[in-house]
Design a protein around this motif. Structure first.
Motif, PDB file in Angstrom:
ATOM      1  N   ILE A   2      48.220  34.698  42.877  1.00  0.00           N
ATOM      2  CA  ILE A   2      46.958  34.235  42.297  1.00  0.00           C
ATOM      3  C   ILE A   2      47.188  33.695  40.885  1.00  0.00           C
ATOM      4  O   ILE A   2      46.718  32.606  40.538  1.00  0.00           O
ATOM      5  N   SER A  23      35.436  33.321  44.133  1.00  0.00           N
ATOM      6  CA  SER A  23      36.029  34.566  44.607  1.00  0.00           C
ATOM      7  C   SER A  23      35.314  35.166  45.817  1.00  0.00           C
ATOM      8  O   SER A  23      35.632  36.284  46.229  1.00  0.00           O
ATOM      9  N   HIS A  26      36.660  37.683  48.628  1.00  0.00           N
ATOM     10  CA  HIS A  26      37.892  38.299  48.135  1.00  0.00           C
ATOM     11  C   HIS A  26      37.562  39.576  47.369  1.00  0.00           C
ATOM     12  O   HIS A  26      36.518  39.666  46.729  1.00  0.00           O
ATOM     13  N   SER A  30      41.428  41.078  43.480  1.00  0.00           N
ATOM     14  CA  SER A  30      41.831  39.679  43.300  1.00  0.00           C
ATOM     15  C   SER A  30      41.227  39.086  42.027  1.00  0.00           C
ATOM     16  O   SER A  30      41.863  38.290  41.339  1.00  0.00           O
ATOM     17  N   ALA A  34      43.225  37.643  38.768  1.00  0.00           N
ATOM     18  CA  ALA A  34      42.932  36.341  38.142  1.00  0.00           C
ATOM     19  C   ALA A  34      42.638  36.514  36.658  1.00  0.00           C
ATOM     20  O   ALA A  34      43.033  35.687  35.830  1.00  0.00           O
ATOM     21  N   PHE A 220      42.885  31.846  45.609  1.00  0.00           N
ATOM     22  CA  PHE A 220      42.930  33.180  46.218  1.00  0.00           C
ATOM     23  C   PHE A 220      43.509  33.192  47.631  1.00  0.00           C
ATOM     24  O   PHE A 220      43.674  34.259  48.213  1.00  0.00           O
TER      25      PHE A 220
END
Ligand SMILES: *Cc1c(COP(=O)(O)O)cnc(C)c1O
Length: 225
Positions: A2, A23, A26, A30, A34, A220
């Motif tokens: 990512i 996002s 996700h 995640s 990021a 992602f």
């Protein structure tokens, strides 16, 4: 992965273009990954998922509220406003007069101003949401009636196709309309954002004046629906 994806996209993005990390679907992990790569702006498309991630990140995970800018980019039903409006810094997907009026009245009741983009229907798909040009004009001529709303610009989704000329035609249409609106309504000084470009077409969108690109998969990976 990512963080590498984010770094690579940033290398190609002009500094004035905001990277909106989409996002949806996700996990919170995640988003945290990021954030470690410096990403600060996230967008979600489902109201309950949006509220849940907001509460987890700023609650349990202790991320300071001011560290993240939250955008909402999905279809929003008026009975779901409470999951989105208390948290969103920008609602990019205002796609009907009914929704706009509901947001305005929610905002006035809450003594807030909600920042929005108007979604213009530019793609070929009939199923996609959004206003046609005449409807946007009607709204902006009456912009001062919506005292709870700050009009910040336009959002659009190009036709989902490999035909690059078709994508360019869609972006050219929204880009020209954006310039036309800025000339016609100089008093709307917040009206300057053009949110176009997703994982497959953001490089093209840069050539048409995008000020924000909304990128999910290319950051992602594929979503598990
Ligand atoms: C899901 C979504 C995106 C991101 O799509 P990707 O192709 O995964 O980059 C962008 N904009 C909107 C409105 C979306 O719903």
């Amino acid at each position: 992965m990512i963080s590498l994806n984010i770094e690579n996209i940033r290398k190609e993005l002009p500094p004035q273009v905001k990277l909106v990390a989409v996002s949806k679907f996700h996990p919170v992990e995640s988003l945290l990954e990021a954030m470690e790569a410096g990403q600060r702006c996230f967008a979600e498309s489902r109201p309950q998922e949006f509220a849940a991630k907001y509460e987890t990140l700023h609650g349990t995970r202790g991320v300071p509220r001011e560290d993240i800018e939250w955008h909402f980019i999905g279809h929003l039903q008026t009975n779901k406003l409470k999951f989105v409006l208390p948290y969103a810094d920008l609602v990019q997907s205002v796609d009907s007069l009914h929704l706009l009026q509901a947001i305005d009245s929610w905002a006035r009741t809450a003594s807030k101003t909600v920042s929005v983009l108007l979604e213009l229907h530019i793609g070929a798909e009939q199923t996609k949401q959004g206003f046609v040009e005449e409807e946007v004009l009607d709204i902006l001529f009456r912009a001062s009636d919506y005292s709870g709303v700050r009009f910040c610009g336009l959002m659009g989704m190009a036709t989902n196709t490999d035909d690059e000329d078709a994508v360019r035609a869609d972006f050219a249409r929204i880009s020209h309309f954006m310039e036309y609106l800025k000339d016609l309504f100089p008093e709307l000084d917040s009206f300057r954002e053009l949110s176009i470009g997703m994982s497959d077409d953001w490089r093209i969108a840069l050539g048409y004046g995008a000020t924000m690109v909304r990128i999910g998969t290319a950051i992602f990976g594929p979503r598990q629906y």
